[in-house]
Design an enzyme around this catalytic site. Structure first.
Site: not given
Length: 626
Positions: A31, A71-72, A107, A125, A270, A361, A381, A386
């Site tokens: 993960d 999502s978190t 978590k 989910r 995390k 370019c 750029c 381009c």
């Protein structure tokens, strides 16, 4: 230094592959590794349509969630958490609220799911709005940890002790076991045994009893780390991959709101993987859709978890300057997927070798700067002509509109051979044009057919606007903009007109205004000529208001929620209510007026609604008033 432009779409192809592998129970990376790969892709193309989804989309057999499952947002250091806390503090000050509490929970490292107690269903989910129907697990002895009479979101996990004793020889980790379970109609004998022993559990988030709280005024890195350690005590029971910090005060949460795919009022902290030390041997660059040149560091081979790796991201060119990374620099990396790991530390500095002109370019590149630190960040750029930018824009456009076939190879052929200069040029291509570019007759015919089908079918205006790839203007922001200004007037409005819209800051307003004055504005004009059935956000709102005003129902204008088994499905009940001028809500909130219940409705849920002042009536009473 190498001047080879690295194809950023390989990153997204890699992410899609790992999404598929995860949701089929065959993950190849951890993960944490996936998260770093995800972060690398976002640094290259933050507005790529990939980020508009929440999870892996199921095609059929899905169930609409009774609550959104977003999502978190993720952080890997307390510096990142501190930046989030500053946003919380700003929201608190704007509300003139005296203080707010920050809640910390573990978590859990499993598969997120939405549990509907009234209808006794369970869904993964997936894309956040609906998920795969895995209700069969409820009949296979899936253990619910928490109040099973109340609906809610949770995580399907396996007990650590049981996994180590009975499943570790058959699955790489607890997560892979659970992922395999939810994607199989018939679990294998090992998972069936785990279910029979009550070792696979749905832990409802609302009932987690290990939450920790802290006043935001005391939320220093030291104190937050202490909370994290306390929450990690549950690791002896379940696998976890961090903690979640969120605002506990409802007023502040509502004020902060949500982005398209995540709640702004929470963030996941995390943990990085193990670091490996090596030396930089070269630097190459990825060119994104907006022209950003993002550096990739090449380094001496290191073996991470049995695989050899030799590339890592530096996120943006400014990072090379600020961190002093050049050829010969000693760095530490952590594995983040099969393509590009993540740099965690620079031990010895080198002279950064940064291009001054576009690798595609040869236009002179332009620096952007962090508004707080004033440090240089992205090197871009500015040439909208381009070829690399045009290719990425075309791919983004058709992917957003769900028109298939415009992949990397096909688009490169079109741009190279036909010298396309804008994404709207594609709409004038003939069959002979496709063939002359080297596209096979079968593929060419399909592309033309798919475009014609899309241009003659109803198309939401916010999807058209979002498909232009304007920086910071995704589908959610496009919808907010188009609720105020019609899509066919955007070229006429001012920067201040845009800035006055709620949640629109300087960057988004500047990007949108400038885009409408240049190539993107011309693209929009051509799209409006081609798409024959545009669904305007304002018209949809007016239609809803018209239904409200013309309705003779005494309930018109009321906000209604349905629960239990009614005479029609929940979506059909909602559509019927809207036709009478009511406002259909998915769940009971502070402003809900009526909760209509059918058979097998949970009494606890009904009482909770009454406690909020909501009128609770049977479907029969509802229809009499309707």
């Amino acid at each position: 230094m190498s001047t080879t432009a690295f194809d950023s779409q390989k990153l997204f192809a890699e992410l899609e592959k790992h999404d598929y592998l995860f949701f089929t129970g065959k993950p190849e990376i951890s993960d944490i590794e996936y998260d770093h790969l995800h972060a690398e892709a976002r640094s290259v193309e933050p507005n790529h349509p990939y980020f508009n989804k929440v999870g892996y989309k199921v095609v059929d057999g899905s169930i609409a969630h009774i609550i959104p499952m977003l999502s978190t947002e993720k952080a890997y250091s307390y510096d990142e958490v501190s930046k989030w806390l500053a946003k919380v503090e700003k929201a608190r000050e704007q509300l003139n609220y005296p203080t707010t509490l920050i809640k910390c929970t573990p978590k859990l490292d499993g598969v997120a799911a939405c549990y509907d107690a009234d209808n006794r269903t369970l869904a993964t989910r997936n894309d956040g709005g609906s998920g795969a129907n895995i209700s069969q697990l409820l009949d296979l002895n899936l253990t619910i940890i928490g109040d099973a009479s109340q609906s809610g979101a949770g995580e399907i996990v396996v007990n650590n002790d049981f996994f180590n004793k009975y499943l570790s020889e058959h699955f790489a980790n607890p997560l892979s076991a659970v992922a395999g379970l939810v994607t199989s109609q018939t679990p294998n004998r090992h998972l069936q045994f785990a279910l029979s022993q009550g070792a696979i559990e749905l832990v409802l988030f609302k009932d987690l009893d290990c939450a920790q709280f802290i006043d935001i005024a005391d939320a220093t890195s030291t104190n937050l780390e202490a909370l994290e350690l306390k929450c990690r005590e549950i690791e002896s029971i379940y696998a976890i991959d961090g903690v979640v910090f969120q605002v506990a005060n409802e007023m502040v949460k509502n004020h902060m709101g949500t982005a398209t795919t995540y709640h702004r009022w929470q963030i996941a902290k995390k943990v990085r993987g193990e670091d490996y030390r090596t030396s930089v041997t070269d630097i190459i660059f990825q060119i994104g859709r907006t022209g950003k040149h993002s550096p990739v560091l090449c380094y001496n081979d290191v073996i991470m978890k049995g695989a050899t790796h030799n590339r890592a991201t530096a996120h943006h060119c400014g990072s090379l300057l600020v961190r002093g990374i050049g050829i010969g620099s000693e760095i530490s990396v952590t594995k983040s997927g099969e393509i590009i790991p993540f740099v965690t530390q620079v031990h010895t500095h080198g002279e950064p070798a940064i291009p001054t002109h576009c690798l595609c370019c040869e236009t002179e590149l332009v620096w952007s700067y962090d508004k707080e630190s004033k440090n240089p960040t992205f090197l871009t750029c500015p040439n909208e002509g381009c070829e690399s930018r045009i290719e990425r824009s075309i791919i983004h456009h058709f992917k957003t509109l769900k028109i298939n076939g415009f992949g990397d190879k096909t688009v490169k052929k079109l741009v190279d051979k036909l010298e396309l200069t804008t994404l709207s040029d594609v709409y004038s291509l003939t069959l002979n044009d496709y063939l002359s570019a080297g596209v096979g007759i079968g593929d060419a015919t399909n592309l033309i057919t798919d475009i014609k089908k899309a241009t003659t079918s109803p198309m939401p205006d916010y999807l058209l606007l979002g498909s232009l790839g304007i920086g910071k203007l995704g589908r959610g922001s496009s919808k907010k903009l188009l609720a105020v200004h019609r899509i066919d007037t955007l070229k006429e409005i001012s920067r201040n007109d845009i800035l006055s819209i709620k949640d629109f800051g300087n960057v988004t307003s500047d990007n949108t205004f400038m885009a409408m004055q240049t190539t993107k504005g011309n693209d929009l004009s051509i799209l409006l000529e081609n798409y024959q059935s545009i669904i305007h956000t304002q018209d949809a709102a007016i239609e809803a208001q018209s239904l409200l005003e013309s309705s003779t129902s005494s309930l018109a204008g009321k906000r209604v929620v349905f629960t239990g088994k009614c005479s029609k499905g929940r979506d059909d009940m909602g559509s019927e209510a809207e036709s009478y001028g009511l406002i259909h809500q998915k769940r009971v909130t502070a402003d809900t007026d009526i909760l209509v219940y059918g058979e097998k409705a949970g009494e606890t849920k009904l009482q909770a609604a009454r406690n909020k002042g909501v009128t609770v009536i049977t479907e029969a009473d509802y229809r009499q008033q309707l």
